[in-house]
Design a protein around this motif. Structure first.
Motif, PDB file in Angstrom:
ATOM      1  N   GLY A  50       6.045   8.246 -16.334  1.00 45.35           N
ATOM      2  CA  GLY A  50       6.196   9.682 -15.878  1.00 45.35           C
ATOM      3  C   GLY A  50       6.154  10.105 -14.650  1.00 45.35           C
ATOM      4  O   GLY A  50       6.154   8.994 -13.725  1.00 45.35           O
ATOM      5  N   PRO A  51       6.613  11.167 -14.013  1.00 48.53           N
ATOM      6  CA  PRO A  51       6.894  11.569 -12.816  1.00 48.53           C
ATOM      7  C   PRO A  51       5.942  11.116 -11.738  1.00 48.53           C
ATOM      8  O   PRO A  51       4.719  11.427 -12.048  1.00 48.53           O
ATOM      9  CB  PRO A  51       7.203  12.888 -12.571  1.00 48.53           C
ATOM     10  CG  PRO A  51       6.594  13.506 -13.952  1.00 48.53           C
ATOM     11  CD  PRO A  51       6.354  12.245 -14.760  1.00 48.53           C
ATOM     12  N   THR A  70      13.523   3.713 -12.670  1.00 43.90           N
ATOM     13  CA  THR A  70      12.946   5.000 -12.406  1.00 43.90           C
ATOM     14  C   THR A  70      12.897   5.493 -11.140  1.00 43.90           C
ATOM     15  O   THR A  70      12.730   6.421 -10.800  1.00 43.90           O
ATOM     16  CB  THR A  70      11.197   4.222 -12.414  1.00 43.90           C
ATOM     17  OG1 THR A  70      11.076   3.677 -13.662  1.00 43.90           O
ATOM     18  CG2 THR A  70      10.056   5.257 -12.348  1.00 43.90           C
ATOM     19  N   TYR A 126      13.805   9.683 -10.471  1.00 38.98           N
ATOM     20  CA  TYR A 126      12.955  10.452  -9.511  1.00 38.98           C
ATOM     21  C   TYR A 126      13.577  10.831  -8.402  1.00 38.98           C
ATOM     22  O   TYR A 126      13.169  11.831  -7.761  1.00 38.98           O
ATOM     23  CB  TYR A 126      11.713  10.272  -9.788  1.00 38.98           C
ATOM     24  CG  TYR A 126      11.003  10.357 -11.103  1.00 38.98           C
ATOM     25  CD1 TYR A 126      10.896  11.305 -11.805  1.00 38.98           C
ATOM     26  CD2 TYR A 126      10.521   8.916 -11.759  1.00 38.98           C
ATOM     27  CE1 TYR A 126      10.280  11.231 -13.407  1.00 38.98           C
ATOM     28  CE2 TYR A 126      10.063   9.057 -13.067  1.00 38.98           C
ATOM     29  CZ  TYR A 126       9.971  10.255 -13.571  1.00 38.98           C
ATOM     30  OH  TYR A 126       9.691  10.249 -15.107  1.00 38.98           O
TER      31      TYR A 126
END
Lengths: 516, 316
Positions: A329-330, A416, A420
């Motif tokens: 997740g972020p 990733t 982001y």
């Protein structure tokens, strides 16, 4: 004047003694590694599960020469004549290579990565040149062996070595040809005698597979690589361990197996990993559209981000959908209180760094001009494996498992990072000064942490008695990136978790590959 | 007296270079009187923007200007008129004006020298002196050396041997010396490193160094004004590879020129002031450093006979 001369002579002689005492070349830890004498030859490794080969006999290997044939007799004589007058230099070659073919070629690979891990210098106009595989010797030299490139290189080379050895073990069983020294007592043996058949030569299989892979990965270093290969083959003849046709057959088999890996490497999308201006701009605009602050390069002039499309490279241990599912997740929003706290935490770490924090930073930095974090984990593994007396095929299998996990960790980590695209601590707070160079790519998640989490998990499975030591090393590597001002806490903590998850895919494979 | 010792300069070579030829009692022909002790603080500021990557002169926009400041204490004790013992201890601080790299600071190496005047002869209208100087240096803290160009020193234990010849005629003089410095291996925080090949060890071979120093000018009991030429060379090592960071075992060579002035305060002859500057004009794997320095020295006389001893009592 006499008095002066005496003084001068005394000074010089005292100094000369000091010179003799302290100016030796420092010895490397593995320079004189003991000869490999496996505790278990893994005679059944011909049935282990290969990585790419459909079966161990996918590539055919002709039967060895009849021991009564003139060629065979000639080749045994060649060994005896090479052994007639062994020089200390020849003996040194035998000792060096007999520590293990996989060990030595892994070290050579780390050498090549270190040599090539240099970011190109900018052009006059402030843009940056890109290395070209078609012109590897022109500046900037090809490749720029940065961590993702290196991780992929280690994975392909070790996986190809493993498959080639599985195939070799298969044919050793099929032909069951014993080494010449068993029938001819005049052949000296300078290495530990093996109960394994000698056709095809496992050393030559490793040479064939490795040299072929390195042609693709390090095309500008062929002279160096071929010289090593020639020396390695010669060492086996001098040692009385193989005759020439065993080497030739092994080398040919290794090359054939490598062709499968070369085909995969050419189509694994790594060639497009650098992206282009349009892709770089899109990363920025996408990030701003999410209301976040995009990463920018902290270098002068600003350097394009490192391999932003590497996250799309084809993984070894899972498919592309699984790779995406492994993306965490972020990170905390750049506007959040949590991110503010994490930035302050990093600023506090670097304000007055302790010597211990500097030590772990430099111990784990593995930056420009080094073999990279994946290379560091290869070094850790290799030095531990020396004490384990693994067979060559088990050496290869274990390193392949570690390196496939490292490459796949790189893929998920890079996916990733660019998904982001979030800033480094020194971008959030320019007063943050770092204890090592800031890598030229986004922060979340930490590459060191992801690589280390993955490698430590696989190593813990292979050498269970060292499991807690490996996890402690991974934690230290991860922490070093935070105390040095390179990463936020969440980059490191999430990175370790993601790395552990990826390492588990290799462990799952290890449990069903037939070697345990 | 002026002691900016050799080792300190060596240590700074990579980061700031050009310290070699700073005024220093271990490389001049000045001797302290028996039982006299001279001591004082020293400050040096050295910086560079351009450096030599191998033989290629370049700048690095990610470093900007690299600055090294040194605060030292130095002393020189007259064991006899012919034998002096010298020491120095510096605190060093580094920084870069651009990029993100953190500066370093800390106490660096202790240097000790024994300086022996082996010979003094009248020659023509002047006086010829020959000196033998032995030096040792040892790091006082475990600062990291492998952080060039911002490490505060090289960490190598060294031993040096120097032969120095001085000739003075009237108020004019010239001094020439040659030094050989043995350097011990160092240990770094990493477990492997690449030079022109891979090394799987944390030990780094440090090549020995040579140094030639020539200085000439005006010298009397009150004032010394001299021009300096210094050539320092590593006897091995490798060039910084293209766009790589420097490493302690790089071949580091530097040619520097400079001036040095020492003045004894008339009203207070125990006190002297030293100022000077050096410029690296040619080098290899070192910065093109400009250095300025200044110091005060105070002479304490522990001999029973005289109350005050002028520090430059060798002159005339």
């Amino acid at each position: 004047m006499k008095k002066f001369l005496i003084t001068a002579v005394t000074c010089v002689s005292v100094s000369a003694l000091v010179l003799v005492a302290c100016n030796k070349d420092p010895q490397g830890r593995t320079d004189f590694a003991k000869q490999l004498d496996p505790a278990d030859v893994d005679a059944n490794a011909g049935s282990w599960k290969p990585v790419l080969l459909s079966a161990p006999d996918e590539f055919a290997l002709a039967a060895p020469l009849a021991t009564t044939s003139p060629d065979y007799i000639l080749q045994v004589s060649e060994v005896k004549s090479l052994q007639a007058d062994i020089t200390p230099a020849e003996r040194a070659i035998v000792d060096y290579w007999s520590a293990g073919a996989i060990l030595r070629w892994n070290e050579i690979l780390r050498d090549l990565v270190s040599r090539h891990n240099l970011p190109p210098y900018q052009n006059e106009d402030g843009s940056y040149p890109f290395p070209s595989a078609n012109n590897p010797l022109a500046y900037p030299l090809f490749p720029f062996a940065n961590p993702p490139y290196a991780a992929r290189a280690y994975a392909y080379v070790t996986a190809a070595q493993y498959d080639a050895l599985v195939s070799a073990w298969h044919y050793k069983g099929v032909y069951n040809r014993m080494p010449a020294y068993k029938t001819d007592s005049l052949v000296k043996v300078l290495v530990p005698k093996s109960t394994l058949p000698s056709y095809p030569s496992e050393d030559a299989v490793v040479i064939g597979a490795t040299v072929e892979m390195l042609k693709l990965l390090f095309p500008g270093d062929q002279e160096y690589i071929m010289a090593k290969a020639a020396e390695h083959k010669l060492s086996r003849l001098i040692a009385g361990a193989n005759i020439r046709s065993e080497l030739d057959a092994g080398e040919a088999l290794g090359k054939a197996v490598a062709s499968k890996f070369l085909a995969r490497a050419r189509g694994d999308r790594a060639g497009a990993a650098a992206g282009n201006q349009a892709a770089w701009t899109k990363l920025e605009t996408d990030c701003m559209a999410r209301g976040e602050t995009p990463w920018y390069s902290l270098e002068f002039p600003k350097r394009p981000p490192m391999l932003p499309v590497y996250g799309k490279v084809k993984a070894f241990l899972f498919d592309s959908l699984t790779a995406i599912s492994l993306r965490p997740g972020p990170p905390p929003s750049v506007h959040s209180e949590e991110m503010k706290k994490e930035t302050e935490e990093v600023a506090a770490f670097v304000k007055n760094p302790s010597r211990e924090d500097i030590r772990i930073t430099h111990y784990w930095a593995d930056g420009v001009g080094t073999y990279t974090p994946p290379g560091h984990w290869n070094a850790i593994a290799a030095e531990d494996f020396i004490g384990k007396n693994f067979s060559e095929v088990r050496w290869a299998r274990n390193l392949a498992l570690i390196n496939m996990a490292l490459m796949d960790a790189g893929i998920v980590c890079w996916d990733t990072k660019y998904f982001y695209f979030n800033p480094r601590p020194a971008q959030m707070d320019p007063s943050i000064k770092t204890l090592t160079g800031v890598p030229n790519f986004p922060a979340y998640i930490s590459g060191h942490s992801t690589f280390s989490g993955a490698a430590a998990t696989v190593l813990a499975h292979i050498v269970p008695e060292r499991a807690s030591a490996y996890q402690a090393m991974a934690q230290e590597a991860s922490r070093s990136r935070m105390v040095s001002g390179i990463h936020f806490r969440s980059d490191c903590e999430v990175g370790i978790t993601v790395g552990n998850n990826i390492g588990n895919y290799a462990v799952q494979r290890a449990m069903i590959d037939g070697a345990e | 007296m002026r002691t900016l010792n050799k080792k300190m300069m060596m240590a700074l070579l990579a980061c700031s270079i050009g310290f070699h030829a700073l005024a220093q009692t271990d490389i001049d022909a000045i001797m302290m009187e028996k039982n006299a002790f001279c001591v004082g603080p020293m400050y040096t500021h050295s910086s560079w923007k351009d450096y030599w990557e191998g033989t290629l002169k370049r700048e690095n926009l990610n470093l900007g200007r690299v600055t090294t400041e040194m605060y030292g204490i130095m002393g020189n004790y007259g064991v006899t008129r012919k034998l002096n013992a010298l020491f120095s201890v510096p605190y060093v601080r580094t920084k870069s004006s651009a990029g993100t790299l953190h500066g370093m600071d800390g106490i660096q190496d202790l240097s000790l020298f024994l300086k022996y005047r082996a010979l003094q002869h009248k020659m023509g209208d002047g006086k010829l002196s020959v000196f033998a100087i032995g030096g040792l240096s040892v790091p006082l803290t475990d600062y990291p050396a492998d952080y060039l160009p911002l490490s505060i020193g090289m960490r190598s234990k060294t031993a040096s041997a120097r032969v120095m010849v001085d000739y003075q005629q009237g108020n004019l003089f010239a001094t020439a010396s040659g030094t050989y410095t043995f350097r011990d291996d160092i240990e770094i925080d990493r477990t492997s490193y690449y030079t022109t090949e891979m090394h799987y060890t944390n030990r780094v071979k440090m090549y020995d160094m040579t140094n030639i120093n020539v200085r000439a000018g005006f010298r009397n009991h009150r004032l010394i004004a001299e021009a300096i030429f210094n050539q320092s060379n590593s006897l091995g090592g490798f060039d910084i590879t293209r766009n790589n960071m420097p490493f302690p075992s790089n071949e580091m060579n530097a040619t520097s020129v400079g001036v040095n002035i020492k003045y004894v305060i008339p009203a207070l002859p125990q006190l002297s002031v030293v100022v000077g500057g050096m410029q690296v004009v040619q080098g290899r794997n070192v910065g093109m450093a400009t250095s300025v320095y200044g110091s005060f020295f105070y002479v304490l006389d522990f001999s029973r006979k005289t109350k005050s001893v002028e520090p430059s009592n060798n002159s005339n």
